[in-house]
Design a protein around this motif. Structure first.
Motif, PDB file in Angstrom:
ATOM      1  N   GLN A   1       0.808  -1.210   0.000  1.00 24.76           N
ATOM      2  CA  GLN A   1       0.000   0.000   0.000  1.00 24.76           C
ATOM      3  C   GLN A   1       0.849   1.272   0.000  1.00 24.76           C
ATOM      4  O   GLN A   1       0.308   2.367  -0.057  1.00 24.76           O
ATOM      5  CB  GLN A   1      -0.924   0.017   1.227  1.00 24.76           C
ATOM      6  N   LEU A   2       2.156   1.134   0.082  1.00 23.64           N
ATOM      7  CA  LEU A   2       3.039   2.297   0.116  1.00 23.64           C
ATOM      8  C   LEU A   2       4.390   1.875  -0.456  1.00 23.64           C
ATOM      9  O   LEU A   2       5.112   1.116   0.175  1.00 23.64           O
ATOM     10  CB  LEU A   2       3.195   2.799   1.549  1.00 23.64           C
ATOM     11  N   ASP A   3       4.722   2.346  -1.651  1.00 22.40           N
ATOM     12  CA  ASP A   3       5.945   1.924  -2.322  1.00 22.40           C
ATOM     13  C   ASP A   3       7.052   2.947  -2.064  1.00 22.40           C
ATOM     14  O   ASP A   3       7.091   4.012  -2.672  1.00 22.40           O
ATOM     15  CB  ASP A   3       5.694   1.781  -3.819  1.00 22.40           C
ATOM     16  N   LEU A   4       7.972   2.607  -1.155  1.00 22.16           N
ATOM     17  CA  LEU A   4       9.020   3.543  -0.760  1.00 22.16           C
ATOM     18  C   LEU A   4       9.973   3.884  -1.894  1.00 22.16           C
ATOM     19  O   LEU A   4      10.635   4.927  -1.854  1.00 22.16           O
ATOM     20  CB  LEU A   4       9.808   2.982   0.430  1.00 22.16           C
ATOM     21  N   ASN A   5      10.060   3.026  -2.904  1.00 19.63           N
ATOM     22  CA  ASN A   5      10.940   3.325  -4.034  1.00 19.63           C
ATOM     23  C   ASN A   5      10.492   4.570  -4.802  1.00 19.63           C
ATOM     24  O   ASN A   5      11.299   5.214  -5.478  1.00 19.63           O
ATOM     25  CB  ASN A   5      11.012   2.130  -4.994  1.00 19.63           C
TER      26      ASN A   5
END
Length: 414
Positions: free
Chosen positions: A323-327
């Motif tokens: 739910q949250l793509d740090l890339n």
């Protein structure tokens, strides 16, 4: 004669039993491979991108691979990525990651572990429903709290920098796996003779979901002190249409723009990004082609000449949160990388809505326009289901410029 036949049959059955006990793929409790306590021969997962593991004890060197049927299959299984595929005798673990299942149907493949003359086959099933084994009303309903302090090099001297810090806080609210609201706040000191010494800024994003469409609207409001003057600094609207849970096209427009910018996204049959196109409110469309390897985006090439290279130096850094793509979130501003996200705010990419995510967290993202190289290097101090701590440092032609410290706390999101 009958007695000799009876003894011969008995001897044959004993020999067959011995062979089965050594080579059977259905019994991991004897022979060269002993499955760990509680480790089943069949494992099930929900539809989201998920890490998994198989624990066992090996009597000698071992290796692991994937196959499409219990008896074997042609080629590797594209949606299962084995991180640890070989090892030596002793207690061992095969770690792997499943891509998000957006096919609409359950799927099964197999992980095979071989040790000398024994083969153990573990079936891996991934449902088409993210709520498998969980309460659907509570799935992914929670918050993310982010504190990031960016240190700007005011001197412009990489050898003797003078840093100015600016801290932003973010609160992201989710319900059933979808972002609903994001609020960011920060303070900016003023040096002009306006009479105000600083202002407090608040940027608010609201997400409106309707069937296969989502609209994200943002507004930034500055409150000046000591005067108390309130100014709307910036407003924007970002639209996306989704298919199979992935954004496929959209547009974005800032309040001062005369025309909206449009973008499109293409995927392969497994849900990996092939390319994005963006016209930046002009009649010219730039295309950004994605190259993948080992479940990670390795490079992005733009028709306008920019090349983005992405490095993953630490195989232990798994991209844990679908739910949250740090890339897409942590790296500093990189022009080609921003436009490669379709919407240059990276808003939809950041929330995992652009197909399969890279299975690892990047340690460096660089881009080059043929003259200058801009890059951002990430150093992760902690990365767990509960918290991520990372430093992101910007470089220009190898010389450090600004950097940022991130602390990200996850509260009941996947």
């Amino acid at each position: 004669m009958k007695r000799r036949i009876f003894f011969a049959l008995t001897s044959l059955l004993v020999s067959l039993a011995a062979m089965v006990s050594c080579t059977s793929s259905d019994d991991g409790d004897t022979g060269q491979i002993q499955l760990g306590e509680g480790q089943a021969n069949s494992i099930s997962f929900s539809a989201g991108q998920t890490p998994g593991e198989i624990r066992f004890t090996a009597a000698a060197a071992w290796s692991a691979y994937t196959q499409t049927t219990p008896a074997g299959g042609v080629g590797e299984v594209e949606w299962i990525h084995i991180d640890t595929s070989r090892g030596s005798a002793g207690d061992a673990v095969v770690t792997f990651t499943l891509d998000a299942n957006r096919t609409g149907a359950s799927r099964t493949a197999y992980i095979v572990i071989i040790c000398e003359d024994q083969k153990v086959v573990i079936s891996v099933t991934q449902t088409a429903d993210d709520s498998a084994g969980e309460d659907p009303d509570k799935l992914g309903s929670g918050t993310v709290e982010i504190t990031t302090t960016r240190y700007y090099n005011q001197s412009g001297n990489s050898e003797n920098p003078t840093y100015f810090p600016e801290t932003h806080t973010y609160l992201i609210e989710y319900h059933s796996g979808k972002p609903l609201r994001m609020v960011s706040r920060w303070r900016d000191d003023l040096t002009s003779g306006s009479g105000d010494s600083y202002y407090l800024a608040e940027e608010t994003w609201h997400f409106t979901w309707s069937g296969s469409e989502v609209v994200a609207e943002s507004k930034t409001v500055n409150t000046y002190y000591p005067s108390g003057k309130v100014v709307v600094d910036e407003e924007s609207r970002h639209y996306a249409r989704l298919a199979d849970g992935r954004v496929v096209e959209g547009n974005y427009k800032w309040s001062e723009d005369d025309k909206a910018s449009e973008w499109t996204v293409a995927y392969d049959a497994s849900g990996y990004l092939l390319n994005t196109r963006n016209n930046d409110a002009t009649t010219t469309w730039d295309k950004y082609d994605f190259t993948w390897g080992g479940g990670n985006v390795k490079s992005i090439r733009s028709t306008s000449g920019g090349v983005v290279t992405i490095t993953y130096a630490d195989p232990a850094l798994l991209n844990l949160h679908r739910q949250l793509d740090l890339n897409w979130i942590v790296p500093g501003s990189l022009e080609y990388y921003d436009f490669a996200a379709g919407d240059i705010t990276r808003i939809f990419a950041s929330f995992g809505l652009m197909g399969n995510q890279s299975k690892h967290l990047a340690t460096e993202i660089s881009e080059n326009d043929g003259h200058t190289t801009w890059s951002c290097r990430m150093t992760y101090k902690e990365n767990s289901a509960e918290k991520t701590v990372v430093t992101a440092t910007d470089f220009v032609d190898g010389r450090p410029s600004d950097y940022a410290e991130w602390e990200i706390k996850y509260n009941n999101i996947k």
